[in-house]
Motif scaffolding. Sequence first.
Motif, PDB file in Angstrom:
ATOM      1  N   GLN A   7       0.850  -1.185   0.000  1.00 61.76           N
ATOM      2  CA  GLN A   7       0.000   0.000   0.000  1.00 61.76           C
ATOM      3  C   GLN A   7       0.883   1.232   0.000  1.00 61.76           C
ATOM      4  N   VAL A   8       0.459   2.254  -0.725  1.00 63.76           N
ATOM      5  CA  VAL A   8       1.183   3.524  -0.759  1.00 63.76           C
ATOM      6  C   VAL A   8       0.250   4.626  -0.288  1.00 63.76           C
ATOM      7  N   CYS A   9       0.785   5.579   0.411  1.00 67.31           N
ATOM      8  CA  CYS A   9      -0.003   6.687   0.939  1.00 67.31           C
ATOM      9  C   CYS A   9      -0.684   7.461  -0.194  1.00 67.31           C
ATOM     10  N   THR A  10      -1.910   7.876   0.037  1.00 63.27           N
ATOM     11  CA  THR A  10      -2.656   8.641  -0.964  1.00 63.27           C
ATOM     12  C   THR A  10      -2.238  10.107  -0.998  1.00 63.27           C
ATOM     13  N   ASN A  11      -1.444  10.526  -0.027  1.00 61.45           N
ATOM     14  CA  ASN A  11      -1.071  11.939   0.086  1.00 61.45           C
ATOM     15  C   ASN A  11       0.405  12.190  -0.235  1.00 61.45           C
ATOM     16  N   CYS A  12       1.280  11.268   0.188  1.00 56.40           N
ATOM     17  CA  CYS A  12       2.708  11.358  -0.122  1.00 56.40           C
ATOM     18  C   CYS A  12       3.099  10.078  -0.874  1.00 56.40           C
ATOM     19  N   VAL A  13       4.371   9.702  -0.853  1.00 57.07           N
ATOM     20  CA  VAL A  13       4.781   8.488  -1.559  1.00 57.07           C
ATOM     21  C   VAL A  13       5.406   7.452  -0.632  1.00 57.07           C
ATOM     22  N   GLY A 300       4.878  21.483  -0.045  1.00 56.14           N
ATOM     23  CA  GLY A 300       4.444  22.184  -1.248  1.00 56.14           C
ATOM     24  C   GLY A 300       5.511  22.451  -2.276  1.00 56.14           C
ATOM     25  N   GLN A 301       6.598  21.663  -2.267  1.00 50.96           N
ATOM     26  CA  GLN A 301       7.695  21.905  -3.203  1.00 50.96           C
ATOM     27  C   GLN A 301       7.747  20.888  -4.345  1.00 50.96           C
ATOM     28  N   LEU A 302       6.915  19.875  -4.268  1.00 49.32           N
ATOM     29  CA  LEU A 302       6.893  18.832  -5.292  1.00 49.32           C
ATOM     30  C   LEU A 302       5.489  18.243  -5.353  1.00 49.32           C
ATOM     31  N   LYS A 303       4.981  18.061  -6.558  1.00 52.03           N
ATOM     32  CA  LYS A 303       3.671  17.449  -6.705  1.00 52.03           C
ATOM     33  C   LYS A 303       3.785  15.933  -6.593  1.00 52.03           C
ATOM     34  N   ARG A 304       2.797  15.324  -5.956  1.00 56.47           N
ATOM     35  CA  ARG A 304       2.844  13.878  -5.742  1.00 56.47           C
ATOM     36  C   ARG A 304       2.972  13.125  -7.056  1.00 56.47           C
ATOM     37  N   ASP A 305       2.214  13.530  -8.081  1.00 60.54           N
ATOM     38  CA  ASP A 305       2.263  12.847  -9.377  1.00 60.54           C
ATOM     39  C   ASP A 305       3.661  12.896  -9.979  1.00 60.54           C
ATOM     40  N   GLU A 306       4.342  14.011  -9.796  1.00 60.83           N
ATOM     41  CA  GLU A 306       5.698  14.140 -10.310  1.00 60.83           C
ATOM     42  C   GLU A 306       6.635  13.182  -9.581  1.00 60.83           C
ATOM     43  N   ALA A 307       6.465  13.088  -8.253  1.00 64.41           N
ATOM     44  CA  ALA A 307       7.295  12.184  -7.460  1.00 64.41           C
ATOM     45  C   ALA A 307       7.076  10.734  -7.879  1.00 64.41           C
ATOM     46  N   VAL A 308       5.827  10.369  -8.112  1.00 66.35           N
ATOM     47  CA  VAL A 308       5.503   9.003  -8.541  1.00 66.35           C
ATOM     48  C   VAL A 308       6.222   8.670  -9.846  1.00 66.35           C
ATOM     49  N   LYS A 312       9.662   5.888 -10.677  1.00 64.28           N
ATOM     50  CA  LYS A 312       9.629   4.772 -11.619  1.00 64.28           C
ATOM     51  C   LYS A 312      11.006   4.505 -12.212  1.00 64.28           C
ATOM     52  N   GLN A 313      11.875   5.495 -12.114  1.00 70.79           N
ATOM     53  CA  GLN A 313      13.241   5.361 -12.612  1.00 70.79           C
ATOM     54  C   GLN A 313      14.206   5.138 -11.449  1.00 70.79           C
ATOM     55  N   PRO A 314      15.289   4.404 -11.664  1.00 67.77           N
ATOM     56  CA  PRO A 314      16.275   4.209 -10.587  1.00 67.77           C
ATOM     57  C   PRO A 314      16.929   5.523 -10.210  1.00 67.77           C
ATOM     58  N   PRO A 315      17.476   5.628  -8.997  1.00 69.08           N
ATOM     59  CA  PRO A 315      18.116   6.873  -8.558  1.00 69.08           C
ATOM     60  C   PRO A 315      19.211   7.358  -9.499  1.00 69.08           C
ATOM     61  N   TYR A 316      19.954   6.412 -10.071  1.00 68.95           N
ATOM     62  CA  TYR A 316      20.920   6.764 -11.099  1.00 68.95           C
ATOM     63  C   TYR A 316      21.211   5.532 -11.958  1.00 68.95           C
ATOM     64  N   PRO A 317      21.751   5.713 -13.162  1.00 69.10           N
ATOM     65  CA  PRO A 317      21.905   4.600 -14.107  1.00 69.10           C
ATOM     66  C   PRO A 317      22.687   3.421 -13.529  1.00 69.10           C
ATOM     67  N   GLU A 318      22.263   2.221 -13.896  1.00 67.44           N
ATOM     68  CA  GLU A 318      22.891   1.007 -13.369  1.00 67.44           C
ATOM     69  C   GLU A 318      24.365   0.933 -13.720  1.00 67.44           C
ATOM     70  N   ASN A 319      24.725   1.352 -14.933  1.00 68.46           N
ATOM     71  CA  ASN A 319      26.145   1.271 -15.318  1.00 68.46           C
ATOM     72  C   ASN A 319      27.000   2.174 -14.444  1.00 68.46           C
ATOM     73  N   GLU A 320      26.459   3.339 -14.033  1.00 67.17           N
ATOM     74  CA  GLU A 320      27.189   4.220 -13.133  1.00 67.17           C
ATOM     75  C   GLU A 320      27.262   3.621 -11.734  1.00 67.17           C
ATOM     76  N   ALA A 321      26.186   2.953 -11.320  1.00 71.27           N
ATOM     77  CA  ALA A 321      26.172   2.314 -10.005  1.00 71.27           C
ATOM     78  C   ALA A 321      27.208   1.193  -9.938  1.00 71.27           C
ATOM     79  N   ILE A 322      27.338   0.425 -11.022  1.00 71.38           N
ATOM     80  CA  ILE A 322      28.336  -0.654 -11.053  1.00 71.38           C
ATOM     81  C   ILE A 322      29.740  -0.077 -11.012  1.00 71.38           C
ATOM     82  N   GLN A 323      29.948   1.026 -11.701  1.00 72.43           N
ATOM     83  CA  GLN A 323      31.260   1.698 -11.639  1.00 72.43           C
ATOM     84  C   GLN A 323      31.547   2.158 -10.218  1.00 72.43           C
TER      85      GLN A 323
END
Length: 378
Positions: A7-13, A300-308, A312-323
């Motif tokens: 379950q995910v919060c309906t107000n935040c993420v 009030g600095q970020l919209k929930r839809d934008e955060a969602v 959906k994307q990783p924090p940073y690219p996998e190839n950079e994470a492996i490096q």
Amino acid sequence: MKDREYQVCTNCVMDTTDSKIVFDEKGMCDHCNNFYTKIKPNWNPDEIGEKQLKEIVDKIKKDGKGKKYDCIIGLSGGVDSSYLIYMAKEKWGLRPLAFCADTGWNLNVANENIARIVKGLDIDLYTDIINWEQMKDLQLSYFKSQVPYQDTPQDHAIFASVYNYAAKNGFKYVITGGNFSTECVREPNEWVHVNDIRQIKDIHKKFGKVSLKGFPLCGMFKYRLYYKYIKGMNIVKPLDLIPYYKEDAIKELHDRFGWERYKNKHFENTFTRFYEGYWLLKKFGYDKRKAHFSSLILTGQLKRDEAVEILKQPPYPENEAIQDMEFVASKLGITKVEFEKMMAGENKTYQDYKSSLTLINSAIKIAQSVGMEKRNFR
């Protein structure tokens, strides 16, 4: 709790990766309810805060009269500390000493930001270079312990270093960048256990090889009680008393100093970028961006839809994470294969090692009862 339905919060993420999260009948989580009932009504980044800030600044100036510096501020090169020291010197007229704890992991962007701020404000910088052999041994011990919160050794060294230095050198005011605006949602305890001296020592005793004599340590009771009431050291968080919006601060810092942004909160550090962006997410399924974004949503600095969408994307690219993994492993003196074996090991939590959690929880409850702590601790 591990078998509960997602379950995910309906107000935040925030979601059920926080196993102790509680939702009300509208699907709003306890982090949000805590913000609306405990933080927001008592948070005054307005004329009330402006008046309180003036009183604090006047007292700092009065107590620091005749001294070279009237306060000390930890400077990491991140947005909070950079904006804080800029405001302190240029807007409030304070005379801060900038303090940097070098743990050996800063990215160039952090070091360059520090240099820009120090030069632009014409302030002095003291750098405490943490003993690398001790730092390395403690960080490797934490990886071997299999707990999720791998940044404890570095995080603790940084804040202990500045507090210990301040107390030793007679500073009465340590000004920090902690704030509700970007940190009103605290990461769950299972993601990031509190700085716990007893646990640090227990994990190091089990897995470490190098003596920690001289390594910066500072428990909660030391800085909250001994340093405050015996040494007379005060910890001040002025960003809670002014309108503080992350994007506005970044723009102002860039325009004034050429300060450069980085992708995510805490990503000015190689180790932290890898730990938060890969280790924690891949090994435990915890994404700290959920807490960071939820704070921005609530303020009030970020919209929930934008955060969602971002999540959906990783924090940073996998190839950079492996490096980064290869770099971290090499810097810690092990091979990538050895590191991957640790990642594949059995997951542990703070409950698998000695801790001072009972005492810490009691202290937090007291702090909450007198209004010193308003965030959601469980």
